[in-house]
Scaffold this motif. Structure first.
Motif, PDB file in Angstrom:
ATOM      1  N   ASN A  30      64.945 -43.756  22.879  1.00 17.71           N
ATOM      2  CA  ASN A  30      64.125 -43.514  21.702  1.00 17.71           C
ATOM      3  C   ASN A  30      64.214 -44.684  20.719  1.00 17.71           C
ATOM      4  O   ASN A  30      65.296 -45.190  20.429  1.00 17.71           O
ATOM      5  CB  ASN A  30      64.592 -42.228  21.009  1.00 17.71           C
ATOM      6  CG  ASN A  30      63.783 -41.920  19.769  1.00 17.71           C
ATOM      7  OD1 ASN A  30      62.573 -41.766  19.831  1.00 17.71           O
ATOM      8  ND2 ASN A  30      64.453 -41.839  18.623  1.00 17.71           N
ATOM      9  N   GLU A  31      63.064 -45.103  20.214  1.00 19.21           N
ATOM     10  CA  GLU A  31      63.053 -46.175  19.213  1.00 19.21           C
ATOM     11  C   GLU A  31      63.484 -45.600  17.861  1.00 19.21           C
ATOM     12  O   GLU A  31      62.902 -44.644  17.364  1.00 19.21           O
ATOM     13  CB  GLU A  31      61.650 -46.763  19.094  1.00 19.21           C
ATOM     14  CG  GLU A  31      61.560 -47.910  18.100  1.00 19.21           C
ATOM     15  CD  GLU A  31      60.151 -48.450  17.992  1.00 19.21           C
ATOM     16  OE1 GLU A  31      59.840 -49.418  18.710  1.00 19.21           O
ATOM     17  OE2 GLU A  31      59.363 -47.898  17.210  1.00 19.21           O
ATOM     18  N   GLY A  32      64.523 -46.197  17.295  1.00 22.70           N
ATOM     19  CA  GLY A  32      65.013 -45.702  16.013  1.00 22.70           C
ATOM     20  C   GLY A  32      66.299 -46.384  15.625  1.00 22.70           C
ATOM     21  O   GLY A  32      66.641 -47.466  16.141  1.00 22.70           O
ATOM     22  N   ILE A  48      61.575 -46.709  22.863  1.00 28.57           N
ATOM     23  CA  ILE A  48      60.299 -46.072  23.201  1.00 28.57           C
ATOM     24  C   ILE A  48      59.863 -45.279  21.972  1.00 28.57           C
ATOM     25  O   ILE A  48      60.480 -44.276  21.621  1.00 28.57           O
ATOM     26  CB  ILE A  48      60.447 -45.111  24.399  1.00 28.57           C
ATOM     27  CG1 ILE A  48      61.018 -45.837  25.625  1.00 28.57           C
ATOM     28  CG2 ILE A  48      59.104 -44.460  24.736  1.00 28.57           C
ATOM     29  CD1 ILE A  48      61.363 -44.918  26.779  1.00 28.57           C
ATOM     30  N   PRO A  49      58.818 -45.713  21.283  1.00 25.92           N
ATOM     31  CA  PRO A  49      58.392 -44.997  20.082  1.00 25.92           C
ATOM     32  C   PRO A  49      57.907 -43.580  20.401  1.00 25.92           C
ATOM     33  O   PRO A  49      57.339 -43.334  21.475  1.00 25.92           O
ATOM     34  CB  PRO A  49      57.236 -45.840  19.540  1.00 25.92           C
ATOM     35  CG  PRO A  49      57.310 -47.145  20.265  1.00 25.92           C
ATOM     36  CD  PRO A  49      57.957 -46.865  21.578  1.00 25.92           C
ATOM     37  N   PRO A  60      62.748 -39.849  26.438  1.00 22.69           N
ATOM     38  CA  PRO A  60      64.132 -40.085  25.992  1.00 22.69           C
ATOM     39  C   PRO A  60      64.605 -39.028  25.010  1.00 22.69           C
ATOM     40  O   PRO A  60      63.804 -38.333  24.383  1.00 22.69           O
ATOM     41  CB  PRO A  60      64.031 -41.452  25.306  1.00 22.69           C
ATOM     42  CG  PRO A  60      62.618 -41.514  24.804  1.00 22.69           C
ATOM     43  CD  PRO A  60      61.797 -40.817  25.854  1.00 22.69           C
ATOM     44  N   LEU A  61      65.930 -38.882  24.913  1.00 23.51           N
ATOM     45  CA  LEU A  61      66.496 -38.029  23.868  1.00 23.51           C
ATOM     46  C   LEU A  61      66.051 -38.564  22.517  1.00 23.51           C
ATOM     47  O   LEU A  61      66.096 -39.774  22.272  1.00 23.51           O
ATOM     48  CB  LEU A  61      68.020 -38.009  23.970  1.00 23.51           C
ATOM     49  CG  LEU A  61      68.588 -37.412  25.269  1.00 23.51           C
ATOM     50  CD1 LEU A  61      70.107 -37.601  25.325  1.00 23.51           C
ATOM     51  CD2 LEU A  61      68.224 -35.945  25.412  1.00 23.51           C
ATOM     52  N   ARG A  62      65.623 -37.670  21.655  1.00 14.85           N
ATOM     53  CA  ARG A  62      65.052 -38.076  20.366  1.00 14.85           C
ATOM     54  C   ARG A  62      66.033 -37.815  19.216  1.00 14.85           C
ATOM     55  O   ARG A  62      67.225 -37.661  19.433  1.00 14.85           O
ATOM     56  CB  ARG A  62      63.737 -37.332  20.134  1.00 14.85           C
ATOM     57  CG  ARG A  62      62.683 -37.539  21.210  1.00 14.85           C
ATOM     58  CD  ARG A  62      62.065 -38.916  21.181  1.00 14.85           C
ATOM     59  NE  ARG A  62      60.931 -39.015  22.115  1.00 14.85           N
ATOM     60  CZ  ARG A  62      60.243 -40.105  22.350  1.00 14.85           C
ATOM     61  NH1 ARG A  62      60.533 -41.228  21.731  1.00 14.85           N
ATOM     62  NH2 ARG A  62      59.233 -40.106  23.209  1.00 14.85           N
TER      63      ARG A  62
END
Length: 416
Positions: free
Chosen positions: A193-195, A206-207, A281-283
């Protein structure tokens, strides 16, 4: 197998015995009698277990087993035995085998491998030939061979016209189209996860947008074509909102969420453990809470384990190179009860049958005995000894669980 189940609390909102503690006399695969302290004049086998609860048999809408082609990861026979001991009387098998399950003979092959098993297998046929996203597969032929839906596992249909044609064509035979939603261009080389977490760890992100923009597109297509669309394993807050809005419009859309997205977040990635590399993905915790809310308000129709066995050679390696996926059958119930009430868990583990047009009978006299047996109060920790699958890639190793599955009764057979 004929038997008497003793002192079982029924969890089934469609049963007249919901929340009652009763005995069940099961005869030739059907529920012959339900009552208090039933007599056993025929000297039948009796099932008496601590704090026994039963419900309609659970159904998992997304299970990968490898066979044919990847038997080193899992076989159909062992996979169905794992499902039975995990409480599932039915599973929808994903088409990601080798060769891809994209024609009638392949559907017939996997169905034949499941003959005489206690857990029933319901194949999902590939939406496109070889799941390449170029040409539609033989949907009608596969429907006639008892495929319950059509989708390319964890692959986005990049060509919107192809998905449009699929939705239109499938209406001729009341087919269900499954559309995994993740824009590959926006995903790019992302692996998590994008963050904040991806930035801190230096992993490509991954946004959430990659999922949401495809869901929005797919819902627009559904609104144009009509038909039935299932969006599997959603993972973001905005995805829940988009699907809720589509349902409010009256569109025939359903969706699922994976157990691990309800329990875990990208915070688990700090150790670079590839067991946590899953797709989507896990968020974030915000997304997780929105998914829980989507379960409770009915936007999300069902919960899946998204069971995907990966052999150690393809999992225990550099994070960027490791394959996506986690096994999840064995841990599904125990993990879910740590975040959701029992009746909600049972409802979301059985609701998928109606979506996939699978027979779904309440627990009452005269109906088929298709039941799951469990104790919702047991506390334990999920360890390697609890993994029954050939592959061991579980995101829940070392996790505290609540609730233990005893087994199932289905097809006239008991598995404990």
């Amino acid at each position: 197998m004929n038997l008497i189940v003793r002192a079982a609390k029924i969890i089934d909102a469609k049963s007249p015995f919901h929340n009652q503690i009763v005995d069940l006399h099961i005869d030739l695969g059907s529920i012959k009698k339900i009552g208090i302290k039933l007599s056993n004049t025929e000297n039948l086998t009796e099932v008496s277990l601590d704090n026994l609860h039963i419900s309609q048999g659970w159904f998992d809408s997304s299970v990968s087993l490898g066979e044919p082609g990847f038997e080193d990861r899992e076989t159909i026979t062992n996979g169905l035995q794992v499902a039975a001991k995990s409480g599932f009387t039915g599973i929808a098998l994903q088409p990601n085998a080798y060769p891809i399950i994209d024609n009638q003979s392949q559907i017939q092959f996997v169905k034949s491998k499941a003959d005489n098993m206690t857990t029933e297998l319901f194949p999902i046929g590939a939406l496109t030939k070889e799941s390449l996203g170029k040409d539609l597969a033989e949907l009608y032929d596969m429907k006639n061979a008892e495929a319950v839906a059509f989708g390319d596992y964890n692959k986005n249909t990049d060509n919107p016209n192809l998905l449009k044609i699929a939705l239109q064509y499938a209406q001729d035979f009341d087919g269900l189209v499954v559309a995994f939603s993740q824009d590959n261009d926006i995903k790019g080389q992302g692996v998590v996860n994008e963050g904040v977490v991806s930035t801190r760890l230096g992993l490509k992100g991954i946004p959430a947008l990659a999922e949401e923009i495809q869901i929005a597109r797919n819902l627009f297509l559904l609104e144009y074509t009509g038909g039935k669309l299932h969006i599997p394993t959603i993972s973001t807050s905005k995805s829940v909102d988009l699907i809720q809005a589509a349902k409010n419009k009256g569109l025939q859309v359903t969706c699922s969420v994976a157990v691990h997205h309800l329990v875990l977040t990208d915070a688990t990635l700090d150790g670079f453990d590839t067991r946590y590399k899953v797709t989507p993905p896990l968020r974030t915790e915000t997304d997780r809470q929105a998914l829980i809310a989507g379960i409770l308000n009915g936007t999300i129709d069902m919960i899946t384990s998204d069971h995907n066995p990966i052999d150690i050679e393809h999992k225990k390696m550099e994070f960027d190179l490791a394959k996506y996926g986690t096994i999840g059958l064995e841990s599904a119930f125990g993990a879910l009860l740590t975040v959701l009430p029992l009746e909600v868990v049972v409802e979301k583990l059985t609701a998928g049958k109606a979506v996939f047009q699978i027979e779904n009978q309440a627990i009452q006299e005269g109906n088929k005995a298709n039941i799951t047996l469990f104790n919702p109060e047991a506390n334990w920790t999920f360890g390697k000894e609890n993994i029954l699958s050939k592959s061991k890639n579980s995101v829940f190793l070392g996790t505290a669980m609540k609730g233990k599955v005893y087994g199932i009764y289905n097809q006239g057979k008991l598995v404990l």
